[in-house]
Motif scaffolding. Structure first.
Motif, PDB file in Angstrom:
ATOM      1  N   PHE A   9     -28.900  20.337 -18.375  1.00  0.00           N
ATOM      2  CA  PHE A   9     -28.081  19.140 -18.155  1.00  0.00           C
ATOM      3  C   PHE A   9     -28.892  18.066 -17.411  1.00  0.00           C
ATOM      4  CE2 PHE A   9     -24.979  17.127 -15.126  1.00  0.00           C
ATOM      5  CZ  PHE A   9     -24.448  16.254 -16.049  1.00  0.00           C
ATOM      6  N   GLY A  10     -28.927  16.869 -17.995  1.00  0.00           N
ATOM      7  CA  GLY A  10     -29.558  15.738 -17.325  1.00  0.00           C
ATOM      8  C   GLY A  10     -31.073  15.795 -17.267  1.00  0.00           C
ATOM      9  N   ALA A  11     -31.701  16.615 -18.110  1.00  0.00           N
ATOM     10  CA  ALA A  11     -33.168  16.738 -18.065  1.00  0.00           C
ATOM     11  C   ALA A  11     -33.866  15.539 -18.718  1.00  0.00           C
ATOM     12  CB  ALA A  11     -33.609  18.033 -18.746  1.00  0.00           C
ATOM     13  N   GLY A  12     -33.136  14.818 -19.573  1.00  0.00           N
ATOM     14  CA  GLY A  12     -33.721  13.645 -20.231  1.00  0.00           C
ATOM     15  C   GLY A  12     -33.782  13.747 -21.745  1.00  0.00           C
ATOM     16  N   LYS A  13     -32.918  14.561 -22.338  1.00  0.00           N
ATOM     17  CA  LYS A  13     -32.942  14.763 -23.795  1.00  0.00           C
ATOM     18  C   LYS A  13     -32.555  13.472 -24.535  1.00  0.00           C
ATOM     19  CE  LYS A  13     -29.880  18.031 -23.127  1.00  0.00           C
ATOM     20  NZ  LYS A  13     -29.904  18.070 -21.648  1.00  0.00           N
ATOM     21  N   THR A  14     -31.426  12.887 -24.110  1.00  0.00           N
ATOM     22  CA  THR A  14     -30.962  11.653 -24.757  1.00  0.00           C
ATOM     23  C   THR A  14     -31.984  10.539 -24.552  1.00  0.00           C
ATOM     24  OG1 THR A  14     -28.674  12.325 -24.405  1.00  0.00           O
ATOM     25  CG2 THR A  14     -29.054   9.989 -24.802  1.00  0.00           C
ATOM     26  N   THR A  15     -32.578  10.513 -23.363  1.00  0.00           N
ATOM     27  CA  THR A  15     -33.578   9.480 -23.054  1.00  0.00           C
ATOM     28  C   THR A  15     -34.780   9.611 -23.984  1.00  0.00           C
ATOM     29  OG1 THR A  15     -32.873   9.544 -20.743  1.00  0.00           O
ATOM     30  CG2 THR A  15     -35.010   8.529 -21.199  1.00  0.00           C
ATOM     31  N   LYS A  48     -25.382  10.862 -12.245  1.00  0.00           N
ATOM     32  CA  LYS A  48     -25.196  10.787 -13.694  1.00  0.00           C
ATOM     33  C   LYS A  48     -23.724  10.506 -14.010  1.00  0.00           C
ATOM     34  CE  LYS A  48     -27.297  13.296 -17.556  1.00  0.00           C
ATOM     35  NZ  LYS A  48     -26.408  12.837 -18.554  1.00  0.00           N
ATOM     36  N   THR A  51     -22.464  12.103 -20.276  1.00  0.00           N
ATOM     37  CA  THR A  51     -23.148  13.295 -20.790  1.00  0.00           C
ATOM     38  C   THR A  51     -22.967  13.372 -22.300  1.00  0.00           C
ATOM     39  OG1 THR A  51     -23.413  15.678 -20.449  1.00  0.00           O
ATOM     40  CG2 THR A  51     -21.161  14.868 -20.527  1.00  0.00           C
ATOM     41  N   THR A  52     -23.932  14.046 -22.950  1.00  0.00           N
ATOM     42  CA  THR A  52     -23.865  14.215 -24.403  1.00  0.00           C
ATOM     43  C   THR A  52     -22.837  15.295 -24.728  1.00  0.00           C
ATOM     44  OG1 THR A  52     -26.204  13.659 -24.545  1.00  0.00           O
ATOM     45  CG2 THR A  52     -25.242  14.764 -26.451  1.00  0.00           C
ATOM     46  N   GLY A  75     -26.234  19.230 -23.028  1.00  0.00           N
ATOM     47  CA  GLY A  75     -26.822  20.015 -21.953  1.00  0.00           C
ATOM     48  C   GLY A  75     -25.859  20.932 -21.213  1.00  0.00           C
ATOM     49  N   ASN A 124     -40.389  16.580 -17.578  1.00  0.00           N
ATOM     50  CA  ASN A 124     -40.031  15.180 -17.370  1.00  0.00           C
ATOM     51  C   ASN A 124     -40.228  14.850 -15.883  1.00  0.00           C
ATOM     52  OD1 ASN A 124     -39.080  12.632 -17.779  1.00  0.00           O
ATOM     53  ND2 ASN A 124     -36.942  13.219 -18.123  1.00  0.00           N
ATOM     54  N   PHE A 126     -39.620  13.065 -13.011  1.00  0.00           N
ATOM     55  CA  PHE A 126     -38.691  12.096 -12.426  1.00  0.00           C
ATOM     56  C   PHE A 126     -39.308  11.463 -11.184  1.00  0.00           C
ATOM     57  CE2 PHE A 126     -35.825  14.431 -15.084  1.00  0.00           C
ATOM     58  CZ  PHE A 126     -34.823  13.529 -15.403  1.00  0.00           C
ATOM     59  N   ASP A 127     -38.954  10.202 -10.934  1.00  0.00           N
ATOM     60  CA  ASP A 127     -39.437   9.516  -9.733  1.00  0.00           C
ATOM     61  C   ASP A 127     -38.997  10.303  -8.510  1.00  0.00           C
ATOM     62  OD1 ASP A 127     -40.200   7.532 -11.506  1.00  0.00           O
ATOM     63  OD2 ASP A 127     -38.319   6.425 -11.247  1.00  0.00           O
ATOM     64  N   ASP A 153     -43.054  11.221 -19.110  1.00  0.00           N
ATOM     65  CA  ASP A 153     -41.943  10.414 -18.630  1.00  0.00           C
ATOM     66  C   ASP A 153     -41.112  10.127 -19.877  1.00  0.00           C
ATOM     67  OD1 ASP A 153     -40.218   8.317 -17.984  1.00  0.00           O
ATOM     68  OD2 ASP A 153     -41.577   7.547 -16.454  1.00  0.00           O
ATOM     69  N   ARG A 155     -38.892   8.323 -20.596  1.00  0.00           N
ATOM     70  CA  ARG A 155     -38.520   6.929 -20.883  1.00  0.00           C
ATOM     71  C   ARG A 155     -39.599   6.203 -21.659  1.00  0.00           C
ATOM     72  NH1 ARG A 155     -37.605   5.605 -14.716  1.00  0.00           N
ATOM     73  NH2 ARG A 155     -39.614   6.664 -14.790  1.00  0.00           N
TER      74      ARG A 155
END
Ligand code: GTP
Ligand code: MG
Length: 183
Positions: A9-15, A48, A51-52, A75, A124, A126-127, A153, A155
């Protein structure tokens, strides 16, 4: 080639699907709701908002004659049932890992290992997250030495493309080995 983009969840798949796709990606984002609060584990990604809930879809021509159809998975654990359907016919997968919550990608790694679907792990970055070497991530995930691990990254389009190229090469090498073994 059908490719899955998986991970916790929130790992960056959609991004990642959005940053590499050359068509406007199909998204199925929904607001995280009060009802979902008891079942959706948002720890570590409290900011966040969406979610997808089904899948992401995108497409990229990696090189002339090689189109990749990208399917981003949902996710959240409660959408696991979608994965089997999405995985049908997939030739490879990207498992996106967030080192702040590395264990979240274990189920994805298991899923592809069990089905014999070749995959690469894309960390991924992340900052603000602590940085790890790829070998540290490989050890932590107990991956075979042959499985590519890359830092990215999600993005950035170029990073996403690099991950996809690594996956295509990894999947092709596996097929070549299998064909040679049969000959
Ligand atoms: N700083 C930083 N933020 C990122 C990066 N990748 C994604 N994000 C942000 O992290 C959040 C999660 O990204 P998503 O792409 O929605 O994650 P997901 O894996 O599709 O999430 P689910 O579908 O809910 O499982 C979004 O707010 C992104 O803008 C990154 O590489 N760096
Ligand atoms: Mg998503």
């Amino acid at each position: 080639m059908k490719i899955l983009v998986a991970g916790g969840f929130g790992a960056g798949k959609t991004t990642l699907v959005g940053s590499v796709s050359e068509i406007r990606p199909l998204r199925t984002e929904e607001e995280l709701s009060e009802q979902g609060r008891p079942v959706d584990d948002t720890s570590g990604v409290e900011t966040k908002r969406t979610t997808t809930v089904a899948m992401d879809f995108g497409r990229i021509d990696l090189q002339p004659g090689l189109a990749l159809y990208l399917f981003g998975t949902p996710g959240q654990d409660r959408f696991w049932f979608v994965w089997d359907e999405l995985a049908r016919g997939a030739l490879g997968a990207v498992v996106i890992a967030d080192t702040r919550r590395l264990a979240d990608c274990f189920p994805s790694v298991d899923f592809f290992e069990r089905r014999g679907i070749p995959f690469v792990v894309a960390v991924n970055c992340f900052d603000g997250a602590e940085r790890f070497e790829v070998e540290e991530v490989r050890d932590a995930l107990d991956l075979d030495p042959g499985i590519p691990v890359l830092l990215c990254d999600a993005r950035l389009r170029e990073d996403g493309k690099e991950v996809l190229v690594a996956l295509v090469e990894h999947a092709a090498a596996g097929r070549h080995r299998a064909a040679t073994a049969r000959a």
